[in-house]
Design an enzyme around this catalytic site. Sequence first.
Site, PDB file in Angstrom:
ATOM      1  N   HIS A 379      34.946  33.947  34.369  1.00 37.18           N
ATOM      2  CA  HIS A 379      33.618  33.774  33.953  1.00 37.18           C
ATOM      3  C   HIS A 379      33.607  33.189  32.561  1.00 37.18           C
ATOM      4  O   HIS A 379      33.814  33.694  31.478  1.00 37.18           O
ATOM      5  CB  HIS A 379      33.087  35.476  33.820  1.00 37.18           C
ATOM      6  CG  HIS A 379      31.549  35.511  33.366  1.00 37.18           C
ATOM      7  ND1 HIS A 379      30.524  35.310  34.389  1.00 37.18           N
ATOM      8  CD2 HIS A 379      30.898  35.607  32.188  1.00 37.18           C
ATOM      9  CE1 HIS A 379      29.346  35.353  33.603  1.00 37.18           C
ATOM     10  NE2 HIS A 379      29.585  35.482  32.390  1.00 37.18           N
ATOM     11  N   ASP A 431      37.792  38.146  42.632  1.00 37.40           N
ATOM     12  CA  ASP A 431      37.841  36.928  41.699  1.00 37.40           C
ATOM     13  C   ASP A 431      36.704  36.097  42.072  1.00 37.40           C
ATOM     14  O   ASP A 431      36.801  35.171  43.009  1.00 37.40           O
ATOM     15  CB  ASP A 431      39.092  36.361  42.133  1.00 37.40           C
ATOM     16  CG  ASP A 431      39.576  34.785  41.399  1.00 37.40           C
ATOM     17  OD1 ASP A 431      38.556  34.902  40.406  1.00 37.40           O
ATOM     18  OD2 ASP A 431      40.058  34.305  41.483  1.00 37.40           O
ATOM     19  N   GLU A 440      35.698  38.138  33.028  1.00 39.86           N
ATOM     20  CA  GLU A 440      35.343  37.431  31.764  1.00 39.86           C
ATOM     21  C   GLU A 440      36.525  37.714  30.913  1.00 39.86           C
ATOM     22  O   GLU A 440      37.043  38.896  30.576  1.00 39.86           O
ATOM     23  CB  GLU A 440      34.241  37.923  31.262  1.00 39.86           C
ATOM     24  CG  GLU A 440      33.779  37.241  29.868  1.00 39.86           C
ATOM     25  CD  GLU A 440      32.363  37.453  29.454  1.00 39.86           C
ATOM     26  OE1 GLU A 440      31.935  36.612  28.720  1.00 39.86           O
ATOM     27  OE2 GLU A 440      31.762  38.424  29.824  1.00 39.86           O
TER      28      GLU A 440
END
EC number: 3.2.1.4
Length: 589
Positions: A379, A431, A440
């Site tokens: 992310h 994932d 992130e």
Amino acid sequence: MSVGVVLLHLLLVFVPFVAAGHDYGKALSKSILFFEAQRSGYLPKNQRITWRANSGLMDGKANGVDLVGGYYDAGDNVKFGLPMAFTITMMSWSIVEYGKQMAGSGELGNAMEAVKWGTDYLIKAHPEPNVLYGEVGDGNSDHYCWQRPEDMTTSRQAYRIDVNHPGSDLAGETAAAMASASIVFKHSNPAYSNQLLKHAKQDELLWAAAWLYQATNDNYYLDYLANNADEFGGTGWAITEFGWDVKFAGVQVLATKFLLQGKAAQHSSVLLRYQEKAEYFMCSCLGKGVRNVQRTPGGLLFHQRWNNLQFVTSSSFLLTVYSDYLSSAGKNVQCATGIASPSELLSFAKSQVDYILGDNPRATSYMVGYGSTYPQQVHHRGSSIISIKANPSFVSCRGGYQTWFSRKASDPNLLDGAIVGGPDAYDDFADERHNYEQTEPATYNNAPLLGVLARLNGGNAGLNQLLPVVIAVTPNLPVRKEKKNSKPPVTKVSPPLSITQTATTSWTAKGKTYYRYSTIVTNKSSKTVKDLKITISKLYGPVWGLTYSGNGYGFPAWLNSLPAGKSFEFVYIHSASPAEIWVAGYTLV
């Protein structure tokens, strides 16, 4: 089902837990490399993450100040001052404690550059006394868009704190960052170090005071740390986590270091209470306390679902440095359920790092680019969108979501070294790019890990963590003057090796003067030296940069031979004249 089949099934189930050993040096290099992907501003010519380009070049202009530079702290494009400052503090602390090990891995220069990229920005963000810019960009509008940093169309409004808009927590963390970084650059760049200290002294909360005392040795800051211990919670809060928004455990560990160094003076009773809280933290992490940190079935410390690994890396760092403080002082930790030795603290910190690097039920590395299996859909705006250098076509605010965010394919750019948020309380991990809680990354995930990885890779090598810190040496440092008629150091050499000893600096602690000696070993022959054996006598202190074998010393752990014309350095500290050093054996090949 037969017994053999059952045993085979059990073996396959537990295969992911089998540790094959980790390359901590490689992980360290990648951890530092990640910071180059997070750079904002004009990128230097030696930029190694080549899919990034210049960005945020107008930052601060609307406010009449230059705020170009610094770091994007996570997967978005906002520069948040508090986590950025904490990141710099933890990188600096890692270097302060384990700079020698980083140097042995060849990463000290890169680590110092990573710190300086941040402190250069913090200096800009503090353009005058009582003014500090703490954020550039707006979280709401930024999160509405999915764009490369190079394409940003969102607001770059800068927000500041001043006498009318207070923010003591941000000011305190920024002061801590500058003070800790001033130690890093004290010898290699003293003018820059002094500039950082000048900025740091404008705020004095506990975390900042602890770092200012370590940086200056000025008792004013130790007095502040002690006199405000109760009022500001330093000795009142028993904490089981440490991170960018809760610093008490870090203050308690530093205060304990001062106590173990014999610097308590009239504040010993207060520093002992800091120590009690520091050891409450350690025992809670080890599972030996009265209120223990939750663990996943795979053994990972668990505080929260969203970016749990930030707490794992920061806790591992405190466990590691505290282990070395205790080891240097010859002490243990008394927990509610028994004694914890320094080696137990370090071993547990290692288990957490090993989990992150792949020793977990999923056999997944949570460091991008390390190991054979690691997150592919991070992310992160920059890594998830094709590099502007490969395709300069503009990526719009919402177009980025439609084209790149929603892709199920792997990221087009490798976010090498990034530590993502990590698994949940049951070791599960999805994932997927939209799963920001787990995929992130953040700079404050990586920063504490630098020190732990350096320590695990380089070892302690007899280094006393309670002695004064020397990060780098410049030619102009003072050296001890020998008394008249004193004998030169003995350096018995068997050609073709030369040994040169130099006293590089000295200091006084507990009324005793200590000297740091740099020793350079050079191969003057035309062949490669192997199987080196060095003997040292009249040595009364720690030595690092050599491997001790029981009956002498050999090459450093990172070196197995010395080519023609090459040199290596080892150093030692003691409160006496230079030791006697000679080559006891070698092989030419």
